[in-house]
Write a protein that holds these residues in place. Structure first.
Motif, PDB file in Angstrom:
ATOM      1  N   ARG A  75       0.824  -1.208   0.000  1.00 44.82           N
ATOM      2  CA  ARG A  75       0.000   0.000   0.000  1.00 44.82           C
ATOM      3  C   ARG A  75       0.857   1.256   0.000  1.00 44.82           C
ATOM      4  NH1 ARG A  75      -2.706  -2.890   3.965  1.00 44.82           N
ATOM      5  NH2 ARG A  75      -1.972  -1.470   5.594  1.00 44.82           N
ATOM      6  N   ILE A  76       1.915   1.278   0.779  1.00 50.62           N
ATOM      7  CA  ILE A  76       2.800   2.441   0.819  1.00 50.62           C
ATOM      8  C   ILE A  76       3.420   2.688  -0.547  1.00 50.62           C
ATOM      9  CG2 ILE A  76       4.955   3.355   1.780  1.00 50.62           C
ATOM     10  CD1 ILE A  76       2.558   3.500   3.641  1.00 50.62           C
ATOM     11  N   THR A  77       3.900   1.620  -1.179  1.00 50.03           N
ATOM     12  CA  THR A  77       4.490   1.752  -2.515  1.00 50.03           C
ATOM     13  C   THR A  77       3.467   2.275  -3.514  1.00 50.03           C
ATOM     14  OG1 THR A  77       5.982  -0.105  -2.028  1.00 50.03           O
ATOM     15  CG2 THR A  77       5.694   0.505  -4.344  1.00 50.03           C
ATOM     16  N   MET A  78       2.253   1.758  -3.435  1.00 50.08           N
ATOM     17  CA  MET A  78       1.195   2.189  -4.353  1.00 50.08           C
ATOM     18  C   MET A  78       0.872   3.669  -4.143  1.00 50.08           C
ATOM     19  SD  MET A  78      -2.711   0.745  -4.640  1.00 50.08           S
ATOM     20  CE  MET A  78      -3.085   1.373  -2.978  1.00 50.08           C
ATOM     21  N   TYR A  79       0.754   4.109  -2.878  1.00 47.31           N
ATOM     22  CA  TYR A  79       0.440   5.505  -2.593  1.00 47.31           C
ATOM     23  C   TYR A  79       1.566   6.440  -3.057  1.00 47.31           C
ATOM     24  CZ  TYR A  79      -3.591   4.131   0.244  1.00 47.31           C
ATOM     25  OH  TYR A  79      -4.788   3.640   0.670  1.00 47.31           O
TER      26      TYR A  79
END
Length: 422
Positions: A75-79
């Motif tokens: 999720r962090i990478t996607m954001y």
């Protein structure tokens, strides 16, 4: 783990103390000693059970509040990708709009703001609802502000936001996108400046270093000798106007951030999920309405049909440029808000500013803008100033977390001593 160890230490120490006292300080016969020991063990058994329960609760909380698993990192990478791609592509499309015949500043302002409804689904995400209910500890005062006060805050910040976006739109109209993005990095310096007066921000050596570097980075761009060699093809006078508008927009953004912090501290008096999302949504709603009023009040809407027909890439490209600009600002907003709730607002802002130097590189590729010596020096100084600022914010955040942890540990130790002493 340190807190768990502390709880276990405070749980066991009364037993050791009482056992030592019974064996060394008093002279009882064997029967009285056995009775006293039995009495002590009887009194301590419930406390051990409570301590075990507290130990289990702390362990379960520590494992559930920080789930750093593969899903979290994904999720962090996607954001981060959303934030960086949304910011970079929207700026390039905004420059493309003006470069190929677009003339409306208010339309350029509206597309930055009009997509805020994409954030509404955040209200229905279960994990964020838990964050909302668990954030009541940050409430400073239990009494909520009145509706009139809330409306005043939302309207004031919304009007400041639309004025700020209009200045950004004006700057992007007259400046090469590489120059524009480098000047936008100065928003950190302005944020520190206004925070000094409004939020009691201390000027440490790292903050002063950041202020000086970011200021010099922006001033250097004023002395760029041949701005018309870029794709913007504007006169020196309009170039200066673009510089002034962009610097003013960066200052306005720094002011909005500082005033938002003041609003949370002194007016809203809480930083729960609901409070943050309400501020974002209602502020964006007011700003969007302001941009539409500006579009129709200024009369620019009358020339939109002619503008679309004369657009160098055609009518379809004109519409798609505006649509995708709005969509990419939405992607940026999703990434920004996602990082705020997954990590922190500091991390979100840091990634946002870190992405600004990406735009000049893309501008060289897609718009064939020239990266002269002055721009390269300005970029290096901006990155240096950014790193200095973020590192200071990291130190402040680390110090704040350490102080909070020490307070919690002291509070837990005090409460356990009271329980064991009763």
């Amino acid at each position: 783990m340190y807190m768990i160890h502390l709880l276990c230490t405070h749980t066991l120490s009364p037993q050791l103390y009482l056992s030592g006292t019974s064996l060394n300080s008093f002279k009882f016969d064997m029967k009285e000693a056995q009775e006293l020991q039995l009495h002590i063990m009887t009194q301590l058994e419930p406390k051990e059970a409570n301590s075990t329960t507290e130990h289990t609760n702390v362990t379960s909380q520590s494992t559930t509040t920080q789930p750093r698993n593969y899903g979290w990192w994904l999720r962090i990478t996607m954001y981060i990708l959303f934030l960086l791609s949304g910011q970079s592509i929207s700026l390039l499309l905004g420059r493309l709009y003006y470069d190929k015949g677009g003339k409306s500043k208010w339309l350029g302002t509206a597309v930055q703001l009009i997509g805020f409804p994409v954030l509404l689904p955040y209200y229905f995400i279960p994990s964020l609802k838990k964050l909302k209910t668990n954030s009541t500890a940050t409430t400073i005062h239990p009494k909520p502000p009145s509706t009139l006060v809330l409306v005043s805050v939302y309207v004031s910040l919304g009007l400041l936001l639309v004025a700020d976006c209009f200045l950004y739109s004006s700057g992007l109209m007259y400046l090469p996108v590489s120059t524009y993005s480098l000047i936008c990095a100065s928003q950190l310096a302005f944020n520190a400046f206004f925070s000094f007066f409004l939020n009691s921000q201390k000027f440490t050596p790292l903050i002063v270093n950041s202020l000086v570097l970011l200021t010099i980075s922006s001033i250097l761009l004023v002395f760029e000798t041949n701005p018309s060699s870029d794709s913007s093809k504007v006169s020196k006078g309009k170039y200066v106007i673009g510089l002034i508008c962009t610097i003013g927009a960066s200052a306005g953004y720094g002011l909005v951030l500082s005033l938002t912090q003041v609003a949370f501290k002194n007016v809203l008096k809480k930083e729960t999920f609901t409070a943050v999302m309400d501020l974002i949504i209602y502020q964006s709603l007011v700003a969007t309405l302001g941009a539409l009023v500006g579009l129709f009040g200024s009369g620019e809407w009358k020339g939109l049909k002619t503008e679309m027909e004369e657009f160098e890439l055609g009518k379809v490209s004109y519409i798609m440029t505006l649509v995708w600009t709005a969509l990419m600002w939405d992607v940026f907003a999703v990434g920004c808000v996602g990082l705020i709730f997954e990590v922190s607002s500091l991390f979100s802002n840091a990634i946002s500013v870190l992405g600004l130097p990406i735009v000049p590189v893309l501008a060289v590729i897609f718009f064939h803008e020239k990266m002269g010596g002055i721009k390269v020096i300005s970029m290096v100084l901006a990155i240096w100033g950014f790193v200095s600022y973020v590192y200071q914010q990291y130190l402040d955040d680390l110090k704040s977390k350490l102080e909070d942890r020490n307070k919690n540990e002291a509070s837990n130790a005090s409460s356990l001593q009271e329980v064991n002493g009763s």
